[in-house]
Design a protein around this motif. Structure first.
Motif, mmCIF file in Angstrom:
data_model
loop_
_atom_site.group_PDB
_atom_site.id
_atom_site.type_symbol
_atom_site.label_atom_id
_atom_site.label_comp_id
_atom_site.label_asym_id
_atom_site.label_seq_id
_atom_site.Cartn_x
_atom_site.Cartn_y
_atom_site.Cartn_z
ATOM 1 N N THR A 74 0.875 -1.161 0.000
ATOM 2 C CA THR A 74 0.000 0.000 0.000
ATOM 3 C C THR A 74 0.918 1.217 0.000
ATOM 4 O O THR A 74 1.800 1.337 0.850
ATOM 5 C CB THR A 74 -0.911 0.033 1.243
ATOM 6 O OG1 THR A 74 -1.721 -1.142 1.257
ATOM 7 C CG2 THR A 74 -1.806 1.267 1.225
ATOM 8 N N ILE A 75 0.733 2.063 -1.004
ATOM 9 C CA ILE A 75 1.522 3.281 -1.113
ATOM 10 C C ILE A 75 0.637 4.444 -0.667
ATOM 11 O O ILE A 75 -0.490 4.579 -1.126
ATOM 12 C CB ILE A 75 1.997 3.520 -2.566
ATOM 13 C CG1 ILE A 75 2.886 2.375 -3.052
ATOM 14 C CG2 ILE A 75 2.711 4.866 -2.690
ATOM 15 C CD1 ILE A 75 4.223 2.280 -2.377
ATOM 16 N N LEU A 76 1.156 5.253 0.229
ATOM 17 C CA LEU A 76 0.432 6.429 0.699
ATOM 18 C C LEU A 76 1.049 7.675 0.084
ATOM 19 O O LEU A 76 2.272 7.828 0.067
ATOM 20 C CB LEU A 76 0.520 6.544 2.219
ATOM 21 C CG LEU A 76 0.034 5.364 3.041
ATOM 22 C CD1 LEU A 76 0.297 5.622 4.518
ATOM 23 C CD2 LEU A 76 -1.440 5.114 2.791
ATOM 24 N N ALA A 77 0.204 8.545 -0.405
ATOM 25 C CA ALA A 77 0.621 9.879 -0.838
ATOM 26 C C ALA A 77 -0.284 10.840 -0.080
ATOM 27 O O ALA A 77 -1.511 10.790 -0.232
ATOM 28 C CB ALA A 77 0.469 10.040 -2.341
ATOM 29 N N CYS A 78 0.309 11.680 0.760
ATOM 30 C CA CYS A 78 -0.529 12.514 1.623
ATOM 31 C C CYS A 78 0.156 13.830 1.960
ATOM 32 O O CYS A 78 1.370 13.976 1.828
ATOM 33 C CB CYS A 78 -0.901 11.759 2.892
ATOM 34 S SG CYS A 78 0.494 11.114 3.825
ATOM 35 N N ASP A 79 -0.670 14.763 2.425
ATOM 36 C CA ASP A 79 -0.173 16.083 2.789
ATOM 37 C C ASP A 79 -1.013 16.619 3.948
ATOM 38 O O ASP A 79 -2.109 16.113 4.224
ATOM 39 C CB ASP A 79 -0.266 17.028 1.590
ATOM 40 C CG ASP A 79 0.638 18.243 1.706
ATOM 41 O OD1 ASP A 79 1.293 18.413 2.751
ATOM 42 O OD2 ASP A 79 0.679 19.029 0.736
ATOM 43 N N LEU A 80 -0.509 17.648 4.608
ATOM 44 C CA LEU A 80 -1.219 18.273 5.718
ATOM 45 C C LEU A 80 -2.361 19.135 5.194
ATOM 46 O O LEU A 80 -2.184 19.920 4.260
ATOM 47 C CB LEU A 80 -0.269 19.150 6.539
ATOM 48 C CG LEU A 80 0.772 18.411 7.372
ATOM 49 C CD1 LEU A 80 1.776 19.407 7.948
ATOM 50 C CD2 LEU A 80 0.106 17.634 8.487
ATOM 51 N N GLU A 81 -3.482 18.966 5.822
ATOM 52 C CA GLU A 81 -4.653 19.747 5.443
ATOM 53 C C GLU A 81 -4.754 20.967 6.359
ATOM 54 O O GLU A 81 -4.443 20.890 7.552
ATOM 55 C CB GLU A 81 -5.900 18.874 5.594
ATOM 56 C CG GLU A 81 -7.131 19.458 4.975
ATOM 57 C CD GLU A 81 -8.290 18.479 4.976
ATOM 58 O OE1 GLU A 81 -9.428 18.955 5.105
ATOM 59 O OE2 GLU A 81 -8.051 17.265 4.868
ATOM 60 N N LYS A 82 -5.209 22.080 5.798
ATOM 61 C CA LYS A 82 -5.416 23.282 6.614
ATOM 62 C C LYS A 82 -6.584 23.050 7.565
ATOM 63 O O LYS A 82 -7.483 22.254 7.295
ATOM 64 C CB LYS A 82 -5.701 24.483 5.712
ATOM 65 C CG LYS A 82 -4.509 24.889 4.872
ATOM 66 C CD LYS A 82 -4.831 26.081 4.007
ATOM 67 C CE LYS A 82 -3.631 26.455 3.157
ATOM 68 N NZ LYS A 82 -3.943 27.544 2.217
ATOM 69 N N ARG A 83 -6.572 23.768 8.671
ATOM 70 C CA ARG A 83 -7.628 23.609 9.681
ATOM 71 C C ARG A 83 -9.027 23.852 9.123
ATOM 72 O O ARG A 83 -9.985 23.232 9.555
ATOM 73 C CB ARG A 83 -7.391 24.552 10.854
ATOM 74 C CG ARG A 83 -6.225 24.151 11.717
ATOM 75 C CD ARG A 83 -6.205 25.011 12.977
ATOM 76 N NE ARG A 83 -5.002 24.821 13.740
ATOM 77 C CZ ARG A 83 -4.849 23.889 14.664
ATOM 78 N NH1 ARG A 83 -5.819 23.061 14.913
ATOM 79 N NH2 ARG A 83 -3.713 23.780 15.320
ATOM 80 N N ASP A 84 -9.146 24.747 8.153
ATOM 81 C CA ASP A 84 -10.464 25.049 7.585
ATOM 82 C C ASP A 84 -10.820 24.152 6.395
ATOM 83 O O ASP A 84 -11.812 24.395 5.711
ATOM 84 C CB ASP A 84 -10.550 26.518 7.178
ATOM 85 C CG ASP A 84 -9.588 26.875 6.045
ATOM 86 O OD1 ASP A 84 -8.839 25.997 5.557
ATOM 87 O OD2 ASP A 84 -9.588 28.050 5.636
ATOM 88 N N ASP A 85 -10.009 23.120 6.139
ATOM 89 C CA ASP A 85 -10.235 22.160 5.034
ATOM 90 C C ASP A 85 -10.200 22.805 3.654
ATOM 91 O O ASP A 85 -10.623 22.187 2.669
ATOM 92 C CB ASP A 85 -11.570 21.421 5.201
ATOM 93 C CG ASP A 85 -11.652 20.616 6.475
ATOM 94 O OD1 ASP A 85 -10.587 20.248 7.008
ATOM 95 O OD2 ASP A 85 -12.781 20.349 6.938
ATOM 96 N N SER A 86 -9.708 24.009 3.536
ATOM 97 C CA SER A 86 -9.756 24.727 2.260
ATOM 98 C C SER A 86 -8.845 24.133 1.185
ATOM 99 O O SER A 86 -9.033 24.414 0.000
ATOM 100 C CB SER A 86 -9.415 26.204 2.463
ATOM 101 O OG SER A 86 -8.084 26.341 2.937
ATOM 102 N N ASN A 87 -7.878 23.306 1.577
ATOM 103 C CA ASN A 87 -6.978 22.733 0.574
ATOM 104 C C ASN A 87 -7.203 21.225 0.367
ATOM 105 O O ASN A 87 -6.393 20.560 -0.264
ATOM 106 C CB ASN A 87 -5.517 23.009 0.934
ATOM 107 C CG ASN A 87 -5.079 22.329 2.225
ATOM 108 O OD1 ASN A 87 -5.896 21.973 3.076
ATOM 109 N ND2 ASN A 87 -3.777 22.168 2.378
#
Length: 161
Positions: A74-87
């Motif tokens: 399983t390959i994960l590609a992920c990033d941090l999300e802004k608190r307001d979920d805008s990204n």
């Protein structure tokens, strides 16, 4: 990296790390069990991570054709999300692109062709959000990597009588 014998777990991790290092949308790499993500590792996101799974040794097909080994990952590609979920949508779009680039490299790069390494079966990308202690968003790619299984009993570190 060229492989004349069998591909090891370390070599596969190196291949994944090489991709992550070269890709402009990835800042960090992880290899290991999923339950260790976020525990003691501090990542610089976006992250490309590989979670090893089962290894399936295929049947000897006869007529001089060796067995194969299929490594499930399983390959994960992920990033941090802004608190307001805008990204969130932007992250999802970017991480699908990273995984698509990885698939294309496995399918088309000469290294994989020359070493008889191939992705087999259907590929499933599953979205996730607010996962792990870092609460990251991205996609998980499930796939099998098939490689030749070229082991010979006389190569094992053992005494034969």
């Amino acid at each position: 990296m060229s492989t004349s014998k069998n591909l090891t777990i370390n070599q596969i991790s190196d291949i994944f790390n090489d991709f992550a290092t070269r890709h402009f949308q990835v800042n960090d790499y992880y290899f290991g069990p999923v339950d260790k993500i976020g525990d003691s590792n501090e990542f610089v996101y976006p992250l490309f991570g590989a979670i090893p799974g089962d290894i399936i040794i295929g049947s000897n097909r006869g007529n001089g054709i060796q067995r194969t080994a299929e490594f499930r990952f399983t390959i994960l590609a992920c990033d941090l999300e802004k608190r307001d979920d805008s990204n969130e949508t932007e992250i999802r779009s970017d991480m699908v692109q990273v995984l698509s680039d990885f698939i294309a490299e496995c399918d088309e790069h000469e290294f994989f062709y020359e070493n008889e390494i191939e992705i087999v079966g259907d590929l499933i990308m599953t979205p996730f959000t607010e996962r792990f202690s870092d609460l990251v968003t991205g996609y998980a790619l499930q796939f099998n990597l098939r490689v030749p299984f070229r082991y010979l009993y006389c190569e094992a570190p053992a005494i034969y009588k």
